[in-house]
Design a protein around this motif. Structure first.
Motif, short mmCIF file in Angstrom:
data_model
loop_
_atom_site.label_atom_id
_atom_site.label_comp_id
_atom_site.label_asym_id
_atom_site.label_seq_id
_atom_site.Cartn_x
_atom_site.Cartn_y
_atom_site.Cartn_z
N SER A 325 -10.59 1.43 -0.70
CA SER A 325 -11.20 1.08 0.58
C SER A 325 -10.56 1.87 1.71
N THR A 326 -11.28 2.00 2.80
CA THR A 326 -10.73 2.66 3.99
C THR A 326 -9.62 1.83 4.59
N SER A 327 -9.73 0.53 4.47
CA SER A 327 -8.77 -0.37 5.12
C SER A 327 -7.44 -0.47 4.39
N GLY A 328 -7.31 0.15 3.23
CA GLY A 328 -6.00 0.21 2.58
C GLY A 328 -5.89 -0.46 1.22
N THR A 329 -7.00 -0.79 0.60
CA THR A 329 -6.95 -1.36 -0.76
C THR A 329 -6.81 -0.23 -1.77
N PHE A 330 -5.79 -0.35 -2.64
CA PHE A 330 -5.54 0.64 -3.69
C PHE A 330 -5.43 -0.07 -5.03
N ILE A 331 -5.64 0.68 -6.09
CA ILE A 331 -5.18 0.29 -7.42
C ILE A 331 -4.10 1.28 -7.78
N HIS A 332 -2.90 0.79 -8.10
CA HIS A 332 -1.76 1.71 -8.21
C HIS A 332 -0.70 1.20 -9.17
N GLY A 333 0.19 2.12 -9.54
CA GLY A 333 1.33 1.75 -10.37
C GLY A 333 2.36 0.96 -9.56
N ASN A 334 3.11 0.11 -10.26
CA ASN A 334 4.11 -0.73 -9.60
C ASN A 334 5.34 -0.79 -10.50
N TYR A 335 6.48 -0.26 -9.98
CA TYR A 335 7.72 -0.26 -10.75
C TYR A 335 8.73 -1.27 -10.21
N TRP A 336 8.47 -1.91 -9.07
CA TRP A 336 9.47 -2.71 -8.37
C TRP A 336 9.33 -4.21 -8.60
N SER A 337 8.21 -4.69 -9.15
CA SER A 337 8.00 -6.13 -9.25
C SER A 337 8.53 -6.74 -10.55
N GLY A 338 8.83 -5.90 -11.54
CA GLY A 338 9.28 -6.42 -12.82
C GLY A 338 8.09 -6.70 -13.71
N SER A 339 8.27 -6.46 -14.99
CA SER A 339 7.17 -6.54 -15.94
C SER A 339 6.60 -7.95 -16.08
N GLY A 340 7.35 -8.96 -15.68
CA GLY A 340 6.91 -10.34 -15.89
C GLY A 340 5.72 -10.77 -15.07
N VAL A 341 5.41 -10.06 -13.97
CA VAL A 341 4.33 -10.51 -13.10
C VAL A 341 2.96 -10.05 -13.61
N PHE A 342 2.91 -8.95 -14.33
CA PHE A 342 1.62 -8.39 -14.73
C PHE A 342 0.98 -9.25 -15.81
N GLY A 343 -0.21 -9.71 -15.48
CA GLY A 343 -0.91 -10.61 -16.39
C GLY A 343 -0.57 -12.06 -16.16
N SER A 344 0.37 -12.34 -15.23
CA SER A 344 0.78 -13.74 -15.05
C SER A 344 0.80 -14.20 -13.59
N ALA A 345 0.93 -13.29 -12.64
CA ALA A 345 1.00 -13.70 -11.23
C ALA A 345 0.37 -12.65 -10.32
N ASN A 346 -0.29 -13.15 -9.27
CA ASN A 346 -0.85 -12.26 -8.24
C ASN A 346 0.12 -12.24 -7.06
N THR A 347 0.72 -11.09 -6.83
CA THR A 347 1.82 -11.04 -5.86
C THR A 347 1.66 -9.99 -4.77
#
Length: 412
Positions: A325-347
């Motif tokens: 989106s123009t307003s700043g929505t991306f789909i991107h890689g994330n190395y800082w949140s820890g593997s535990g959040v993916f598939g389990s929490a929206n952060t």
């Protein structure tokens, strides 16, 4: 006494005769002057006849006409000749810079090789010869349209590119368009798939064109801009004359389910991968809707201040980021949140995050894999998020508008 009278009478007759004689002389003198004038006229007629016989029959026409302003930078300049052939044509700017041109093989026409500059005065001098070798000459001077009196459209995708099935043709004009019909009529988009393509005006400066459904995978799309000389607003003319062709790649659509926190990637209708994700938090949910990847960055900086947040984050090396989106929505890689959040929490603050490694990272990480297997124009659909559906003009996301509403704002 009588003799004196008679003598006096004779003297008077003599005076009358003398006067008549003098009159005759005067008349004869006047006739002599007239004979001389006729001779001059005859001489001039003979000279005119000789000049006419020496004049060339070749007739040169130069466009634009002498003194013209707001001339086209693409197609106006041309020299043609009838009853002869062109022997020499020179075109220069008012500063003396030469403009290259090409003479037709038959010698009947000449035109400049490339596009002219805006707001520039040009001079053209042409020489032609008729069948007897007699020369004709013609000169003209004109000024091309100025930037203030012209408009251009910045378009995407680029010529020769390959894009995903969701990529619309999007044109952003540098000036407000008031005669939308005239401009849209000068723009055509066709597909080798035969799909109907319709334009939609989001505002006075943005026109997007797309079919009812996604482009057919493997098709070729052609955009033709015939805007040269089109009056888009009062006294403001188009200058573009261009054909753009791009190809549509395989049909890849990825669906993000914010509730299950997974993304399913399908290609040509078949599921190729399911990836755990982390979408926007309840405080900053991700938009729902169909979103098109408009940009790809191997690595980019994301600063919350630039999208209305109060400095909650400033990450200088976000990997594998793709704009939705123009307003700043991306789909991107994330190395800082820890593997535990993916598939389990929206952060996140509204983006869709995929597990990734810092820097170049590991190509097998979900973020890297998705980046390497995606292209500009691919569709990412978000569903089951507590946020509203993204507006169609926020990015290249016109797919979130019904076909009826899309066509309603076409000026064609």
């Amino acid at each position: 006494m009588e003799k004196r009278v008679m003598t006096g009478s004779k003297r008077r007759r003599g005076l009358v005769a003398a006067s008549a004689l003098l009159g005759g002389v005067l008349v004869l003198t006047a006739c002599s002057d007239g004979s001389s004038a006729d001779g001059s006229k005859n001489s001039q007629a003979a000279a005119d006849k000789a000049a006419a016989e020496d004049a060339s029959e070749a007739q040169i026409a130069i466009a634009p006409k002498n003194g013209a302003t707001n001339a086209s930078i693409n197609k106006d300049a041309k020299v043609t000749v009838t009853k002869g052939t062109l022997s020499e044509v020179t075109m220069t700017t008012s500063a003396g810079a030469a403009v290259k041109g090409t003479l037709a093989a038959d010698g009947k026409s000449w035109k400049p090789d490339g596009q002219l500059e805006r707001s520039t005065t040009y001079k053209i001098s042409a020489t032609a010869k008729d069948s007897k070798g007699r020369e004709a000459h013609e000169n003209t001077s004109f000024t091309t349209v100025s930037p203030a009196n012209s408009f251009i459209g910045n378009f995407t995708p680029e010529d020769g590119s390959t894009v995903g099935v969701g990529m619309p043709v999007s044109i952003n004009f540098n000036k407000a368009i008031t005669d939308k019909k005239a401009v849209q009529d000068a723009i055509t988009v066709t597909s080798s798939s035969g799909q109907e393509v319709v334009g939609h005006w989001f505002n006075s400066q943005r026109l997007d064109l797309r079919p009812e459904n996604y482009w057919q995978g493997g098709s070729t799309v052609t955009l033709k801009l015939a805007l040269d000389g089109v009056e888009g607003a009062k006294g403001v003319f188009g200058v573009q004359q261009k054909t753009v062709t791009f190809k549509v790649g395989r049909n890849q659509v990825s669906t993000v389910d914010a509730n299950t926190k997974t993304m399913t990637v399908t290609r040509d209708g078949k599921t190729v991968k399911t990836i755990p994700i982390s979408a926007g938090s309840s405080a900053n949910p991700t938009y729902n809707g169909q979103m098109v990847i408009s940009e790809k960055f191997q690595e980019t900086r994301m600063n919350g201040d630039t999208v209305g947040f109060g400095g909650e984050y400033d990450i200088k090396d976000v990997p594998h980021a793709m704009r939705l989106s123009t307003s700043g929505t991306f789909i991107h890689g994330n190395y800082w949140s820890g593997s535990g959040v993916f598939g389990s929490a929206n952060t996140s603050h509204g983006c869709v995050g995929l597990q990734d490694a810092k820097g170049a990272g590991d190509a097998n990480q979900p973020g890297a894999w998705f980046y390497n297997n995606s292209m500009v124009g691919d569709v990412v659909i978000v569903k089951n998020s507590p946020d509203r559906t993204i507006t169609p003009d926020n990015g290249l996301n016109g797919w979130n508008m019904s076909w009826a509403d899309w066509k309603a704002d076409s000026a064609a």
